[in-house]
Design an enzyme around this catalytic site. Structure first.
Site, PDB file in Angstrom:
ATOM      1  N   GLY A  10      90.320 -22.002 -49.254  1.00 45.48           N
ATOM      2  CA  GLY A  10      91.825 -21.467 -49.269  1.00 45.48           C
ATOM      3  C   GLY A  10      92.504 -21.800 -47.742  1.00 45.48           C
ATOM      4  O   GLY A  10      91.948 -21.619 -46.879  1.00 45.48           O
ATOM      5  N   ASP A 103      82.825 -20.567 -44.473  1.00 47.60           N
ATOM      6  CA  ASP A 103      81.385 -20.697 -44.781  1.00 47.60           C
ATOM      7  C   ASP A 103      81.178 -21.812 -45.672  1.00 47.60           C
ATOM      8  O   ASP A 103      79.973 -22.494 -45.537  1.00 47.60           O
ATOM      9  CB  ASP A 103      80.744 -19.387 -45.007  1.00 47.60           C
ATOM     10  CG  ASP A 103      81.249 -18.402 -45.971  1.00 47.60           C
ATOM     11  OD1 ASP A 103      82.207 -18.741 -46.492  1.00 47.60           O
ATOM     12  OD2 ASP A 103      80.808 -17.353 -46.170  1.00 47.60           O
TER      13      ASP A 103
HETATM   14  O1  F6P Z   1      88.510 -16.927 -49.316  1.00 40.39           O
HETATM   15  C1  F6P Z   1      89.845 -16.459 -49.003  1.00 40.39           C
HETATM   16  C2  F6P Z   1      90.655 -16.008 -50.170  1.00 40.39           C
HETATM   17  O2  F6P Z   1      91.971 -16.026 -49.858  1.00 40.39           O
HETATM   18  C3  F6P Z   1      90.070 -14.607 -50.966  1.00 40.39           C
HETATM   19  O3  F6P Z   1      90.570 -13.570 -50.284  1.00 40.39           O
HETATM   20  C4  F6P Z   1      90.416 -14.685 -52.316  1.00 40.39           C
HETATM   21  O4  F6P Z   1      89.568 -14.192 -53.375  1.00 40.39           O
HETATM   22  C5  F6P Z   1      90.428 -16.150 -52.652  1.00 40.39           C
HETATM   23  O5  F6P Z   1      90.641 -16.873 -51.362  1.00 40.39           O
HETATM   24  C6  F6P Z   1      91.245 -16.742 -53.545  1.00 40.39           C
HETATM   25  O6  F6P Z   1      91.148 -17.867 -53.922  1.00 40.39           O
HETATM   26  P1  F6P Z   1      92.103 -19.171 -54.541  1.00 40.39           P
HETATM   27  O7  F6P Z   1      93.190 -19.462 -53.597  1.00 40.39           O
HETATM   28  O8  F6P Z   1      91.065 -20.123 -54.958  1.00 40.39           O
HETATM   29  O9  F6P Z   1      92.779 -18.501 -55.593  1.00 40.39           O
END
Ligand code: F6P
Length: 343
Positions: A10, A103
């Site tokens: 993300g 991670d």
């Molecule tokens: O890993 C960070 C994060 O922002 C989490 O808080 C959230 O659950 C996830 O990514 C959202 O992922 P995506 O951008 O794939 O919807």
């Protein structure tokens, strides 16, 4: 040296500041050349690149997102994926790869290191829960956005005598919920580290209504567990096997309304928390990480990730960084207790 860079997972405000700092220091102080791999590890798998020149990075510190784009690509799950990445890096004559990621991204960096690739990690997660570092860039920006939004909910909740439940990011750790919740004067803050006690939540809200404030603000992290012990998961999994989390605020709002009779609404701040320009703090932290990553490359300290310890930039092994999450400990949870009435 010829250095590859990529951004995985993300996005976080500050990724571009890391890229700019690394490229500026590498080119101006070491005569390095840079290759940007697009869309995280997918760009290495599929050999999608862009040149990273001084002109390409000029001014990007001002912007959110990432000029390299991002994806959650788990190379380890693809047959021959690691070998394919090794070959792409060889074909591009890459002497070192700098991976910006959390991670999941760093677990791929580690696999490549074990396959003989000289790799360096830069920590990145909006949730601020990467082990071994005191802070990740992007978190400060997310907290600022969430705090502003929570602050705005007070007046509309007050006007209608309502409870509003506000969902923020935080899959395994409640750093955003706690910080923005306290700063935004939430009456209740719920985090993944402690199961939700619905009776206690309702008692705190009742206390508010009985003591002159006829409204309530509840901040809940997306990964908080409901009274039944469930996390609210979508059916879709990302390539690292994580379920999409979303919707706890809506369910909690229904339960609060049923139990208290107070009219209750919910709002999910979602990706607004990751969007837009980084705060000055995040730009500065990201810049320090980018400069330190280049130092590690030129010292030949591969297999390591730059981290913030107190006020100093240091490094730890990537293997250590991916070994566990950094969660709120009791001293942080005591902050919430200290601010709440004993009901
Ligand atoms: O890993 C960070 C994060 O922002 C989490 O808080 C959230 O659950 C996830 O990514 C959202 O992922 P995506 O951008 O794939 O919807």
């Amino acid at each position: 040296m010829r250095i590859g860079m990529l951004t995985g997972g993300g996005d976080c405000p500050g990724l571009n500041a890391v890229i700019a700092a690394a490229v500026k220091k590498g080119i101006q102080h070491h005569a390095d050349e840079f290759v940007g791999f697009l869309e995280g590890w997918r760009g290495v798998l599929e050999n999608k690149t862009m040149p990273l020149t001084l002109a390409a990075v000029d001014g990007i510190i001002l912007t959110g997102g990432t000029i390299l784009h991002s994806s959650r690509t788990n190379v380890r799950k693809i047959e021959g994926g690691i070998q394919k990445c090794v070959e792409t890096l060889k074909a591009n004559k890459i002497d070192a790869i700098i991976a910006l990621g959390g991670d999941d991204t760093q677990s791929v960096t580690q696999a490549l290191i074990e396959a003989g690739v000289p790799g360096i990690g830069v920590p990145k997660t909006i949730d601020n829960d990467l082990f071994g570092t005191d802070a990740c860039f992007g978190f400060d920006t997310a907290v600022m956005i969430a705090t502003e939004a929570i602050g705005r909910l007070h007046t509309t909740a007050d006007a209608h005598n309502r409870v509003i439940v506000c969902e923020v990011m935080g899959r395994d750790a409640g750093w955003i919920a706690l910080t923005a919740g306290v700063a935004g004067n939430a009456h209740v803050v719920l985090v993944p580290e402690r199961p939700i006690d619905l009776d206690h939540v309702c008692a705190l809200l009742k206390y508010n209504y009985d003591h002159g404030k006829h409204y309530g603000i509840v901040v809940v992290a997306e990964g908080a567990k409901l009274p039944e012990g469930q996390v609210i998961k979508g059916s879709k999994l990302d390539s690292f096997g994580h379920a999409m989390l979303s919707g706890i605020a809506e369910i909690l709002a229904q339960k609060i309304e049923e139990k208290t009779g107070y009219e209750t609404r919910s709002v999910n701040l979602g990706h607004t928390q990751r969007g837009g320009t980084p705060t000055a703090y995040d730009r500065m932290l990201a810049t320090r990480y980018g400069l330190a990553a280049i130092d590690l490359v030129h010292k030949g300290e591969f297999g390591r990730m730059v981290v913030l310890k107190g006020t100093e930039i240091k490094s730890i092994t990537i293997a250590e960084a991916v070994s566990q999450n950094r969660r709120l400990d009791d001293s942080f949870l005591e902050i919430l207790k200290g601010l709440q009435p004993t009901v």
